[in-house]
Scaffold this active site. Sequence first.
Site, mmCIF file in Angstrom:
data_model
loop_
_atom_site.group_PDB
_atom_site.id
_atom_site.type_symbol
_atom_site.label_atom_id
_atom_site.label_comp_id
_atom_site.label_asym_id
_atom_site.label_seq_id
_atom_site.Cartn_x
_atom_site.Cartn_y
_atom_site.Cartn_z
ATOM 1 N N HIS A 1 -60.573 -77.210 -52.312
ATOM 2 C CA HIS A 1 -59.095 -77.304 -51.631
ATOM 3 C C HIS A 1 -58.878 -78.898 -51.473
ATOM 4 C CE1 HIS A 1 -56.803 -76.645 -47.475
ATOM 5 N NE2 HIS A 1 -56.269 -77.627 -48.110
ATOM 6 N N GLU B 1 -54.141 -74.195 -39.046
ATOM 7 C CA GLU B 1 -54.460 -75.611 -38.963
ATOM 8 C C GLU B 1 -54.002 -76.204 -37.608
ATOM 9 O OE1 GLU B 1 -52.631 -77.698 -42.260
ATOM 10 O OE2 GLU B 1 -53.790 -79.552 -41.888
ATOM 11 N N ASP C 1 -59.313 -81.936 -49.220
ATOM 12 C CA ASP C 1 -57.946 -81.698 -48.803
ATOM 13 C C ASP C 1 -57.166 -82.783 -49.433
ATOM 14 O OD1 ASP C 1 -55.979 -80.208 -47.653
ATOM 15 O OD2 ASP C 1 -56.034 -81.081 -45.416
HETATM 16 C C1 LIG Z 1 -53.443 -82.461 -44.013
HETATM 17 N N1 LIG Z 1 -53.305 -80.953 -44.182
HETATM 18 C C2 LIG Z 1 -52.370 -80.336 -44.795
HETATM 19 N N2 LIG Z 1 -51.772 -79.378 -44.364
HETATM 20 C C3 LIG Z 1 -50.688 -78.623 -44.951
HETATM 21 N N3 LIG Z 1 -50.387 -78.995 -46.231
HETATM 22 C C4 LIG Z 1 -50.764 -80.269 -46.803
HETATM 23 C C5 LIG Z 1 -51.821 -80.839 -46.053
HETATM 24 N N4 LIG Z 1 -52.186 -81.898 -46.877
HETATM 25 C C6 LIG Z 1 -51.664 -81.684 -48.115
HETATM 26 N N5 LIG Z 1 -50.650 -80.701 -47.788
HETATM 27 C C7 LIG Z 1 -49.413 -79.975 -48.791
HETATM 28 O O1 LIG Z 1 -49.793 -80.849 -50.122
HETATM 29 C C8 LIG Z 1 -48.825 -81.691 -50.412
HETATM 30 C C9 LIG Z 1 -49.172 -83.076 -51.220
HETATM 31 O O2 LIG Z 1 -49.850 -82.587 -52.522
HETATM 32 P P1 LIG Z 1 -48.773 -81.780 -53.672
HETATM 33 O O3 LIG Z 1 -47.437 -82.854 -53.510
HETATM 34 O O4 LIG Z 1 -48.578 -80.373 -53.432
HETATM 35 O O5 LIG Z 1 -49.512 -82.230 -54.908
HETATM 36 C C10 LIG Z 1 -48.005 -82.040 -49.203
HETATM 37 O O6 LIG Z 1 -46.823 -82.482 -49.178
HETATM 38 C C11 LIG Z 1 -48.396 -80.757 -48.311
HETATM 39 O O7 LIG Z 1 -47.358 -79.649 -48.553
HETATM 40 ZN ZN LIG Z 2 -54.847 -78.459 -47.476
#
Ligand SMILES: CNc1ncnc2c1ncn2[C@@H]1O[C@H](COP(=O)(O)O)[C@@H](O)[C@H]1O
Ligand SMILES: [Zn+2]
Length: 336
Positions: free
Chosen positions: A14, A204, A279
Site C-alpha cells: 500500500h 479510514e 501509505d
Molecule cells: C492518508 N490516507 C489516504 N487516504 C486516501 N487516499 C490517499 C491517502 N494517502 C494518499 N491517498 C491518495 O493518493 C494520492 C497521492 O498519490 P498519487 O497522486 O495517486 O500518486 C492522494 O492525492 C490521494 O488520492
Molecule cells: Zn492509502
Amino acid sequence: MEDFIKKCPKVELHAHLNGSLSIETLQKLAIIKYGKSNSRFKELCDDFRNFEDHSMSECFQKFKFAHELTSTLECLREATLLAIKEFSEDNVVYLELRTTPKSTEEMSKRDYLENVLLAIKKASEDYPNILVKLLPSIDRSQGLDSAEEMFSLVLDFLEDDRFKDIIKGIDLSGNPTVGNFGVYKNLLVRAREASLKLALHCGEVENPSEITEMIEFGMDRCGHGTFISGENFELLKEKKIPVECCLSSNVVCGTVKNFNEHHFKRLLDANHPVVICTDDLGIFNSNLSSELTIAFNTFSLTIDDLRKVITNAVNCSFAAEEDKSDILKKIEAFFI
Ligand SMILES: CNc1ncnc2c1ncn2[C@@H]1O[C@H](COP(=O)(O)O)[C@@H](O)[C@H]1O
Ligand SMILES: [Zn+2]
C-alpha cells in the site's frame, strides 16, 4: 531490532506514488523542474514535514506539493524511479505502487499512465532486486467520469504486451470524507470481470453504512479498515478480507489516537490476515522498516509475529503464484 528488520526482505502493498516521494526525491525533482534549489524550497520542505492539527485535510493539502513536482513527464518518470530505488534500498523485494493518472499542461492521463509504466519497466533493469506492480487508482473525490476515463486507459494498457503483466488491480482511494463508494460499484464490477484485483480504502473514517456496503460488495484487500467494528468486523472476518494497516499514516492523520490503540493488534490477535504498509512515506517521513519496527516495539511482537506479518503480505499480494513462491523463499531463507 531495527537493523534486523531493515535487512529483512519485505513486501509493500500500500504505497501511493506521489505520497512515496521522500524529501530528498522532491528536492531532486525541484532541481530538474526549476533549476537550482532555493531557500523557498527549504521553507516548503519544513512546511511539508510539520503537522499542526493532525487532520486528514492537512494531510491532503500536502499532496499538492508532490503533484506540482511530478507535473512533467521527465519529473514523473524520475519520481517513479527514485521511489522504487528507495523502496529497494530498504530491502523491499516486492512493491505494489498505486497512483491516480493526472492530466497537466504537459501531459494527458494516458501519457501519465504510460510513463509510470515505462519507469517501472526501466526500474526492473536498474533495480533488479525489487519486483514492482501497479494498481491504477480511482480518486473518489473526482467523480465517475474521471474514474471511467482512467479505467478505459487501463483496459487499453492491459492489451499492450509491454505492460499487461505490470497492472494487477485497481485501488480506490482519495479523501475519504469526499464522494461516495456506491458511484463506483459498476466500474469495479467491470474491473473484476477484467481479472483485476480490488484494493479499496475502506473505513479510514467513520461511515458505518458505507463500510457495510463495501464489505458486502467485497474486495481483495482493505486499505486501513480503521473504523470497521461490530457486525462489519464480523463480516470482514467471515470474508477473510486482508487489511493493510498504515500505522504512522493513521496516527498523523488523527484517525487513531496513538500507536498503542492501533487496530493492527486486534486484527493480529484475531488471527486475521493483516499487513503493515507505509501509505505515503514521504508525507509521514517513514519507510517500511520503520513502520515494522514501530509495530514490533509497540505491540511487543515476537520474531514469529514479524515473519507472519511479512509472509501475510506475500500471500495476499497480487503477484503471480510463481513470483509469490520466489519471494517466500527469500523470506524463509532470511528467518532460518
Ligand atoms: C492518508 N490516507 C489516504 N487516504 C486516501 N487516499 C490517499 C491517502 N494517502 C494518499 N491517498 C491518495 O493518493 C494520492 C497521492 O498519490 P498519487 O497522486 O495517486 O500518486 C492522494 O492525492 C490521494 O488520492
Ligand atoms: Zn492509502
